[in-house]
Motif scaffolding. Structure first.
Motif, PDB file in Angstrom:
ATOM      1  N   MET A  73     -12.745   6.033 -23.400  1.00 46.16           N
ATOM      2  CA  MET A  73     -11.556   6.425 -22.678  1.00 46.16           C
ATOM      3  C   MET A  73     -11.057   5.224 -21.872  1.00 46.16           C
ATOM      4  N   ASN A  74      -9.766   4.953 -21.950  1.00 50.19           N
ATOM      5  CA  ASN A  74      -9.167   3.878 -21.161  1.00 50.19           C
ATOM      6  C   ASN A  74      -8.984   4.323 -19.727  1.00 50.19           C
ATOM      7  N   GLN A  75      -9.217   3.411 -18.814  1.00 48.29           N
ATOM      8  CA  GLN A  75      -8.973   3.693 -17.402  1.00 48.29           C
ATOM      9  C   GLN A  75      -7.984   2.670 -16.873  1.00 48.29           C
ATOM     10  N   HIS A  76      -7.065   3.138 -16.039  1.00 48.71           N
ATOM     11  CA  HIS A  76      -6.051   2.276 -15.453  1.00 48.71           C
ATOM     12  C   HIS A  76      -5.941   2.585 -13.970  1.00 48.71           C
ATOM     13  N   PRO A  77      -5.872   1.556 -13.140  1.00 47.82           N
ATOM     14  CA  PRO A  77      -5.696   1.821 -11.707  1.00 47.82           C
ATOM     15  C   PRO A  77      -4.311   2.394 -11.440  1.00 47.82           C
ATOM     16  N   VAL A  78      -4.229   3.251 -10.452  1.00 46.83           N
ATOM     17  CA  VAL A  78      -2.948   3.826 -10.032  1.00 46.83           C
ATOM     18  C   VAL A  78      -2.777   3.474  -8.560  1.00 46.83           C
ATOM     19  N   LEU A  79      -1.648   2.873  -8.245  1.00 51.38           N
ATOM     20  CA  LEU A  79      -1.335   2.461  -6.886  1.00 51.38           C
ATOM     21  C   LEU A  79      -0.129   3.266  -6.421  1.00 51.38           C
ATOM     22  N   LEU A  80      -0.250   3.972  -5.322  1.00 52.85           N
ATOM     23  CA  LEU A  80       0.833   4.810  -4.806  1.00 52.85           C
ATOM     24  C   LEU A  80       1.252   4.310  -3.422  1.00 52.85           C
ATOM     25  N   PRO A  81       2.176   3.342  -3.375  1.00 57.19           N
ATOM     26  CA  PRO A  81       2.602   2.847  -2.067  1.00 57.19           C
ATOM     27  C   PRO A  81       3.462   3.893  -1.354  1.00 57.19           C
ATOM     28  N   GLY A  82       3.345   3.961  -0.047  1.00 54.73           N
ATOM     29  CA  GLY A  82       4.178   4.860   0.755  1.00 54.73           C
ATOM     30  C   GLY A  82       5.513   4.202   1.043  1.00 54.73           C
ATOM     31  N   LEU A  83       6.544   4.616   0.349  1.00 53.46           N
ATOM     32  CA  LEU A  83       7.870   4.016   0.564  1.00 53.46           C
ATOM     33  C   LEU A  83       8.401   4.397   1.941  1.00 53.46           C
ATOM     34  N   PRO A  84       9.165   3.520   2.563  1.00 49.72           N
ATOM     35  CA  PRO A  84       9.717   3.816   3.891  1.00 49.72           C
ATOM     36  C   PRO A  84      10.519   5.113   3.890  1.00 49.72           C
ATOM     37  N   GLY A  85      10.212   5.987   4.846  1.00 47.41           N
ATOM     38  CA  GLY A  85      10.930   7.254   4.973  1.00 47.41           C
ATOM     39  C   GLY A  85      10.413   8.357   4.072  1.00 47.41           C
ATOM     40  N   SER A  86       9.387   8.078   3.270  1.00 47.98           N
ATOM     41  CA  SER A  86       8.816   9.081   2.377  1.00 47.98           C
ATOM     42  C   SER A  86       7.451   9.503   2.897  1.00 47.98           C
ATOM     43  N   GLY A  87       7.159  10.790   2.780  1.00 47.80           N
ATOM     44  CA  GLY A  87       5.868  11.276   3.256  1.00 47.80           C
ATOM     45  C   GLY A  87       5.701  11.001   4.737  1.00 47.80           C
ATOM     46  N   ARG A  88       4.616  10.337   5.077  1.00 55.95           N
ATOM     47  CA  ARG A  88       4.337  10.019   6.485  1.00 55.95           C
ATOM     48  C   ARG A  88       4.766   8.609   6.866  1.00 55.95           C
ATOM     49  N   SER A  89       5.416   7.887   5.945  1.00 59.88           N
ATOM     50  CA  SER A  89       5.859   6.522   6.229  1.00 59.88           C
ATOM     51  C   SER A  89       7.163   6.551   7.013  1.00 59.88           C
ATOM     52  N   ALA A  90       7.181   5.800   8.098  1.00 64.19           N
ATOM     53  CA  ALA A  90       8.375   5.748   8.954  1.00 64.19           C
ATOM     54  C   ALA A  90       9.458   4.878   8.321  1.00 64.19           C
ATOM     55  N   LEU A  91      10.693   5.159   8.680  1.00 63.36           N
ATOM     56  CA  LEU A  91      11.804   4.292   8.292  1.00 63.36           C
ATOM     57  C   LEU A  91      11.764   3.032   9.149  1.00 63.36           C
ATOM     58  N   PRO A  92      12.208   1.887   8.608  1.00 63.42           N
ATOM     59  CA  PRO A  92      12.244   0.682   9.427  1.00 63.42           C
ATOM     60  C   PRO A  92      13.313   0.808  10.515  1.00 63.42           C
ATOM     61  N   ALA A  93      13.156   0.025  11.572  1.00 61.92           N
ATOM     62  CA  ALA A  93      14.127   0.052  12.670  1.00 61.92           C
ATOM     63  C   ALA A  93      15.487  -0.452  12.206  1.00 61.92           C
ATOM     64  N   GLY A  94      15.506  -1.410  11.316  1.00 59.72           N
ATOM     65  CA  GLY A  94      16.757  -1.976  10.822  1.00 59.72           C
ATOM     66  C   GLY A  94      17.211  -1.331   9.533  1.00 59.72           C
ATOM     67  N   GLU A  95      17.948  -2.090   8.775  1.00 56.96           N
ATOM     68  CA  GLU A  95      18.504  -1.625   7.505  1.00 56.96           C
ATOM     69  C   GLU A  95      17.405  -1.484   6.445  1.00 56.96           C
ATOM     70  N   LEU A  96      17.473  -0.431   5.663  1.00 55.86           N
ATOM     71  CA  LEU A  96      16.547  -0.219   4.553  1.00 55.86           C
ATOM     72  C   LEU A  96      17.175  -0.833   3.309  1.00 55.86           C
ATOM     73  N   ARG A  97      16.538  -1.878   2.784  1.00 53.86           N
ATOM     74  CA  ARG A  97      17.086  -2.598   1.633  1.00 53.86           C
ATOM     75  C   ARG A  97      16.146  -2.438   0.443  1.00 53.86           C
TER      76      ARG A  97
END
Length: 101
Positions: A1-25
């Protein structure tokens, strides 16, 4: 069976990740995703995204094709909808494709 790593970054404003103080680019978030993958030890990767994540994934793929082996998007958008409305009642967002004779 092949195994592959999965990386789930918390994007700004999603889930528990805060929005940045400035502009979201999108390009800034895309570079943060690439850096997160680098720190995790991934030289190249398949990237997927939904909604804002789709825009980020497309940006990563466009800016870093040397790192992206595959791209999957779902429910992405071509451009953000102005605040205060859904945009759906304003008519089509894209021009029809030109037809050839």
């Amino acid at each position: 069976m092949n195994q592959h790593p999965v990386l789930l970054p918390g994007l700004p404003g999603s889930g528990r990740s805060a929005l940045p103080a400035g502009e979201l680019r999108t390009d800034t978030v895309a570079e943060q995703v690439v850096e997160t993958a680098r720190v995790a030890g991934l030289r190249d990767f398949v990237i997927a995204g939904t909604s804002l994540g789709a825009a980020v994934a497309v940006t990563v793929a466009a800016r870093r094709p040397d790192r992206v082996r595959g791209l999957f998007t779902l429910a992405g958008f071509a451009r953000p909808v102005p605040r205060g409305g859904s945009g759906w009642s304003k008519g089509p967002r894209c021009a029809p494709a030109p037809t050839t004779g």
